[in-house]
Design an enzyme around this catalytic site. Structure first.
Site, PDB file in Angstrom:
ATOM      1  N   HIS A 180      -7.133 -14.604 -28.371  1.00 53.55           N
ATOM      2  CA  HIS A 180      -5.951 -14.453 -27.525  1.00 53.55           C
ATOM      3  C   HIS A 180      -6.214 -13.695 -26.221  1.00 53.55           C
ATOM      4  CE1 HIS A 180      -6.209 -10.661 -29.611  1.00 53.55           C
ATOM      5  NE2 HIS A 180      -5.479 -10.158 -28.640  1.00 53.55           N
ATOM      6  N   HIS A 218      -5.058 -12.088 -20.852  1.00 52.98           N
ATOM      7  CA  HIS A 218      -4.370 -12.056 -22.140  1.00 52.98           C
ATOM      8  C   HIS A 218      -3.541 -13.329 -22.250  1.00 52.98           C
ATOM      9  CE1 HIS A 218      -2.120 -10.582 -25.572  1.00 52.98           C
ATOM     10  NE2 HIS A 218      -2.970  -9.568 -25.626  1.00 52.98           N
TER      11      HIS A 218
END
Length: 151
Positions: free
Chosen positions: A58, A73
């Site tokens: 992620h 992110h």
């Protein structure tokens, strides 16, 4: 100077507008977010060249030659997914070039799980105002590789 490019195509959102107190308070650093233009599979690319010092499904951090950590992110609270729906394309510790494919994911699948698929690009440990946008404003549309900001 560190130049940071868009890791994917989409619409720009100010960090202050994202729905995450760690990012919208600039605790991690200054930057911007991109809401992907495509709900189908999206390839998130390296926004700069450097060493991939942290690679997770992620999120990833690239350490530039200037010793600045650039965090990408992918989604908000997507750590909860424990890698499900993310395809990591590089190994931690390797050198990456600006524009190199890093992670693939499907924003609609993230949204279907009740999470925000926005991609955040942050210069770690920078202060609010350090990231100088390059002729762009929140709400603008960008393509992958478009110049976002410099430090």
């Amino acid at each position: 100077m560190v130049a940071v490019m868009s890791p994917c195509a989409g619409q720009l959102t100010a960090l202050s507008e994202v729905n995450d107190p760690v990012f919208n308070s600039y605790t991690v650093g200054d930057g911007i977010a991109v809401t992907p233009a495509n709900a189908g599979e999206v390839t998130v690319c390296a926004p700069c060249s450097g060493k991939a010092i942290r690679v997770m499904p992620h999120a990833f951090v690239i350490l530039t030659e200037e010793k600045t950590g650039i965090l990408v992110h992918v989604g908000i609270d997507t750590v909860q997914l424990k890698g499900e729906g993310f395809d990591v394309l590089v190994e931690q510790g390797c050198h990456v070039d600006m524009g190199q494919a890093m992670v693939r994911y499907t924003p609609q699948e993230v949204a279907d799980k009740g999470l925000d698929p926005v991609v955040l690009i942050v210069a770690m440990d920078s202060a609010r105002g350090d990231a100088q946008l390059t002729k762009l404003s929140p709400g603008d549309k960008v393509e992958t590789g478009a110049p976002l900001f410099h430090l």
